[in-house]
Write a protein that holds these residues in place. Structure first.
Motif, PDB file in Angstrom:
ATOM      1  N   UNK A  73       0.837  -1.190   0.000  1.00 57.07           N
ATOM      2  CA  UNK A  73       0.000   0.000   0.000  1.00 57.07           C
ATOM      3  C   UNK A  73       0.876   1.245   0.000  1.00 57.07           C
ATOM      4  N   UNK A  74       0.698   2.069  -1.025  1.00 58.94           N
ATOM      5  CA  UNK A  74       1.414   3.342  -1.138  1.00 58.94           C
ATOM      6  C   UNK A  74       0.423   4.461  -0.847  1.00 58.94           C
ATOM      7  N   UNK A  75       0.712   5.233   0.184  1.00 59.40           N
ATOM      8  CA  UNK A  75      -0.154   6.355   0.558  1.00 59.40           C
ATOM      9  C   UNK A  75       0.406   7.642  -0.061  1.00 59.40           C
ATOM     10  N   UNK A  76      -0.476   8.612  -0.387  1.00 62.07           N
ATOM     11  CA  UNK A  76      -0.035   9.839  -1.060  1.00 62.07           C
ATOM     12  C   UNK A  76       1.106  10.582  -0.358  1.00 62.07           C
ATOM     13  N   UNK A  77       1.119  10.625   0.972  1.00 61.97           N
ATOM     14  CA  UNK A  77       2.141  11.429   1.661  1.00 61.97           C
ATOM     15  C   UNK A  77       3.198  10.597   2.363  1.00 61.97           C
ATOM     16  N   UNK A  78       3.416   9.370   1.904  1.00 64.22           N
ATOM     17  CA  UNK A  78       4.395   8.498   2.551  1.00 64.22           C
ATOM     18  C   UNK A  78       5.330   7.887   1.515  1.00 64.22           C
ATOM     19  N   UNK A  79       6.590   7.777   1.856  1.00 68.14           N
ATOM     20  CA  UNK A  79       7.567   7.196   0.923  1.00 68.14           C
ATOM     21  C   UNK A  79       7.681   5.678   1.104  1.00 68.14           C
ATOM     22  N   UNK A  80       7.296   5.170   2.276  1.00 69.23           N
ATOM     23  CA  UNK A  80       7.459   3.758   2.579  1.00 69.23           C
ATOM     24  C   UNK A  80       6.133   3.017   2.425  1.00 69.23           C
ATOM     25  N   UNK A  81       6.099   1.978   1.582  1.00 66.68           N
ATOM     26  CA  UNK A  81       4.849   1.226   1.433  1.00 66.68           C
ATOM     27  C   UNK A  81       4.560   0.361   2.661  1.00 66.68           C
ATOM     28  N   UNK A  82       3.271   0.106   2.890  1.00 67.29           N
ATOM     29  CA  UNK A  82       2.824  -0.780   3.962  1.00 67.29           C
ATOM     30  C   UNK A  82       2.575  -2.152   3.343  1.00 67.29           C
TER      31      UNK A  82
END
Length: 172
Positions: free
Chosen positions: A41-50
């Motif tokens: 999961x890539x969130x708009x304001x995060x560089x690290x995927x979950x």
């Protein structure tokens, strides 16, 4: 550097037990959303995927409904809205002959067996029995090309070229 491929976008939650609604962008939903599969999961304001492991999958209307291991209620998945689910290139499977990933087809130049250039594939529709490729030509004119053996004669994803033999009335 690893290449990533979109498989869907989480657009909302569904119910209170941690289920999310996904607008699917994958060619193979039955494989991608299978229980035990890992999605990122890539969130708009995060560089690290979950990293998320699929716990369950079902289809409802135009959505894929997923739950993930370790996320059992709406409060835990609410923050996933607007996130993009992706898989790394290393997770892509080998395909059968005459099977292609969407990302291999989109952008290909389409020409007829007589050498007439039609345009480039901009989108792939999956209305039912076979995929339909949207080909945008010069001047923005779109043609719909069914992916069937009678029409599509050659697909060269390395050279990004598709050769078709259009049926009477197929091209506008």
């Amino acid at each position: 550097m690893e290449k990533w491929f979109n498989v869907g976008k989480i657009v909302n939650t569904q119910g209170i037990k941690g289920e999310v609604r996904v607008v699917s962008k994958t060619d193979f939903p039955e494989k991608r959303y299978k229980a035990g599969n890992v999605l990122y999961l890539f969130m708009p304001n995060s560089k690290t995927p979950v990293e998320l492991t699929v716990k369950s999958h079902r289809t409802h209307k135009n959505f894929e409904l997923l739950t993930f291991e370790g996320y059992n209620n709406i409060n835990e998945v609410e923050k996933f809205k607007e996130g993009i689910l992706k898989v790394p290139e290393s997770q892509l499977d080998e395909l059968e002959e005459d099977e292609f990933y969407y990302h291999e087809i989109i952008g290909c130049l389409v020409a007829t067996t007589k050498g007439e250039e039609i345009g480039k594939v901009t989108e792939i529709l999956s209305p039912g029995a076979n995929d339909v490729w949207v080909v945008k030509g010069k001047g923005g004119k779109e043609n719909l090309i069914p992916y069937i053996h009678d029409v599509v004669k050659k697909v060269d994803v390395k050279e990004k070229v598709i050769i078709i033999d259009p049926m009477e009335g197929l091209l506008s």
